[in-house]
Design a protein around this motif. Sequence first.
Motif, PDB file in Angstrom:
ATOM      1  N   GLN A 313       0.834  -1.198   0.000  1.00  0.00           N
ATOM      2  CA  GLN A 313       0.000   0.000   0.000  1.00  0.00           C
ATOM      3  C   GLN A 313       0.875   1.256   0.000  1.00  0.00           C
ATOM      4  O   GLN A 313       0.612   2.219  -0.727  1.00  0.00           O
ATOM      5  CB  GLN A 313      -0.922   0.006   1.222  1.00  0.00           C
ATOM      6  N   THR A 316       2.933   2.117  -3.306  1.00  0.00           N
ATOM      7  CA  THR A 316       2.227   2.676  -4.471  1.00  0.00           C
ATOM      8  C   THR A 316       2.622   4.133  -4.695  1.00  0.00           C
ATOM      9  O   THR A 316       2.332   4.699  -5.756  1.00  0.00           O
ATOM     10  CB  THR A 316       0.702   2.616  -4.272  1.00  0.00           C
ATOM     11  N   ILE A 318       1.528   6.727  -2.895  1.00  0.00           N
ATOM     12  CA  ILE A 318       0.434   7.661  -2.636  1.00  0.00           C
ATOM     13  C   ILE A 318       0.838   8.757  -1.656  1.00  0.00           C
ATOM     14  O   ILE A 318       0.449   9.921  -1.793  1.00  0.00           O
ATOM     15  CB  ILE A 318      -0.832   6.906  -2.140  1.00  0.00           C
ATOM     16  N   MET A 376      -3.198   2.155 -11.267  1.00  0.00           N
ATOM     17  CA  MET A 376      -2.096   3.001 -10.806  1.00  0.00           C
ATOM     18  C   MET A 376      -0.865   2.870 -11.698  1.00  0.00           C
ATOM     19  O   MET A 376      -0.151   3.855 -11.943  1.00  0.00           O
ATOM     20  CB  MET A 376      -1.751   2.674  -9.348  1.00  0.00           C
ATOM     21  N   ASN A 414      -4.695   8.506 -10.748  1.00  0.00           N
ATOM     22  CA  ASN A 414      -3.930   7.610  -9.892  1.00  0.00           C
ATOM     23  C   ASN A 414      -4.484   7.612  -8.467  1.00  0.00           C
ATOM     24  O   ASN A 414      -4.636   6.556  -7.837  1.00  0.00           O
ATOM     25  CB  ASN A 414      -2.459   8.042  -9.887  1.00  0.00           C
ATOM     26  N   PHE A 418      -6.221   4.492  -6.291  1.00  0.00           N
ATOM     27  CA  PHE A 418      -5.795   4.110  -4.941  1.00  0.00           C
ATOM     28  C   PHE A 418      -6.943   4.233  -3.946  1.00  0.00           C
ATOM     29  O   PHE A 418      -7.188   3.319  -3.151  1.00  0.00           O
ATOM     30  CB  PHE A 418      -4.625   4.991  -4.492  1.00  0.00           C
ATOM     31  N   TRP A 422      -6.743   0.119  -3.007  1.00  0.00           N
ATOM     32  CA  TRP A 422      -5.691  -0.196  -2.031  1.00  0.00           C
ATOM     33  C   TRP A 422      -5.819   0.601  -0.738  1.00  0.00           C
ATOM     34  O   TRP A 422      -5.444   0.110   0.328  1.00  0.00           O
ATOM     35  CB  TRP A 422      -4.312   0.033  -2.654  1.00  0.00           C
ATOM     36  N   GLY A 423      -6.318   1.822  -0.816  1.00  0.00           N
ATOM     37  CA  GLY A 423      -6.463   2.628   0.390  1.00  0.00           C
ATOM     38  C   GLY A 423      -7.317   1.947   1.443  1.00  0.00           C
ATOM     39  O   GLY A 423      -6.832   1.585   2.526  1.00  0.00           O
ATOM     40  N   CYS A 484       4.295  -0.603  -8.297  1.00  0.00           N
ATOM     41  CA  CYS A 484       2.905  -1.091  -8.337  1.00  0.00           C
ATOM     42  C   CYS A 484       2.807  -2.471  -8.975  1.00  0.00           C
ATOM     43  O   CYS A 484       1.838  -3.200  -8.731  1.00  0.00           O
ATOM     44  CB  CYS A 484       2.015  -0.096  -9.091  1.00  0.00           C
ATOM     45  N   SER A 487       2.846  -4.729  -6.109  1.00  0.00           N
ATOM     46  CA  SER A 487       1.530  -4.770  -5.467  1.00  0.00           C
ATOM     47  C   SER A 487       0.575  -5.670  -6.238  1.00  0.00           C
ATOM     48  O   SER A 487      -0.215  -6.419  -5.642  1.00  0.00           O
ATOM     49  CB  SER A 487       0.952  -3.350  -5.379  1.00  0.00           C
TER      50      SER A 487
END
Length: 577
Positions: A313, A316, A318, A376, A414, A418, A422-423, A484, A487
Amino acid sequence: MGMGGVGFVPIQGTADLSRIEAPVTVKAYLLCAFAAFGGVFFGYDTGWMGGVVIMPYFVSMYTGVPYNYETSEPKNFSLPSPTVSLMTSILSCGTFFGSLIAGDLADFVGRRTTIIYGCLVFAMGCILQIASTNQLVLFVMGRLIAGLGVGFISAVIILYMSEIAPRKVRGALVSGYQFCITLGILLANCVTYSTSGRSDSGSYRIPIAIQFLWALILGIGLYLLPESPRYHVQKGKLDLAAKDLALVRGQAVDSEYIKDELAEIVANHEYEMQMIPQTSYIGSWMACFQGSIRKGNSNLRRTLLGAGMQMCQQLTGINFIFYFGPVFFNQIKNGPNPFQTTLVTTLVNVLSTPISFWTIEKFGRRLLIIIGAVGMIIAQYIVAILGVTAGKEHADGSHNEAAIKAMIAFICINIFSFATTWGPVGWVIVGESFPLPIRSRGVGISTASNWFWNCIIGTITPFMVGNDQGGLGSNVFFVWGSLCFLSLAFAYFLVPEMKGLSLEQIDQMMEEVEPRRSRGWVATTTFAAEMGHLRPEKGNYMVSPHLPGQVQEFPEGGASQRFREELPGYNQAYFPR
């Protein structure tokens, strides 16, 4: 009465899978919604730090370089990258240790009390940050202590919510934690934007001081909420567990629903205690790493799942956008206002996250994060490619305005990818992955993994993108986009589908099928049936494994072959065949 030892007489439950949990009530929604408020701590701190480190007053205070507010001179006015790195990453260092400590406290004093302690520690850290003027050591110490408090809160909120949320909407409710993180980031950006032009200490002290309000709301609120019923089952206090369960389910304490769900929790805990015997303090931590990595339900596999989920996570990229977005956008000469642009990206984050409340229960956890990783990868590669082609800085220092707008648009895409996958799913998976005997420590380790990688990213990113260091600029999105792929592979090979299952049923699913076949798994029995904790009604057996001879048999049912063969120390003669 104690749990799992000789002399414990099991409470009675049901073999009916439809009755292992009470119907979802408005009260359950409200309890989880309030607990999710803890995400505001995480998000708000992520948001305000990125804005404060480029405030003229703050930069001038720590560099000693005067700033002219009328002419906005000097132009290249910023903190050195090492200072930004230290200020940003030190909180994550504190949260790393706070998450691990919370894993212990949650078992010793309870989930709710640990969160309240976290609020108090966090407030102490805020005081030190506000007290600092140009003392870097004092500010950093305040960040470290505040981080300990955030670590307590971030780890145990997920644990608490997962244990009280109804299974049919658990994913949606725990996703509320991620929504509160995004809300915290948005609030922080609004506050820093409104104070950024101030020429006094209020520019940075106001954003920091507002955090006291979050601590007050969460601390008082959790004091009024019930404890997790699974914590009291773990402690053998079944009367208190029944009261807690009645409160969170909105049922009478003597309701059949409460009796059946409590029996299921107790039976699962008894089974897990046979598989994970309690040892020394060190042994209780080492239990998280026992078993084979190839076995789907081994403790080691679960720990790797939780910690790996949080690692992926963070990788990524973010938090690069939310920690260093203002710094990144500030590097674009003649570009959009960095505060306004960050506000737009944050708004996209907030508005996108609620979509997951529906999709996570409609499509499941596994499919969502696979799609999110692909989204992403595409968006970040486009941003990077635009940055090195059409969006590249011209000889006179200007940029192609259309290319910059396109880059910002794909950064928003993007963020959307997320925020809807994934968030929220990262936190949901962590809360669902562990059996009760190691759940608090497993969640603590997983959350610590989040903050460990958060700390690594916070430390190295200023050196990667800072003009006085690596100067990668938009090239950094090649890095995040490539990560990513990791991930995506992790989601495909290691993440099982947990949608619609109780925490106890997830134990069975992880034991019986590999992640790629988990979507089709269906529960066929309850733990109460497997362990013999059944009411004397048609189709049920009631068996007391610890008290030989205490058997009531009813012809249509019985414990499964798997439990008869695998449970050590259980007298097989008392399981009907």
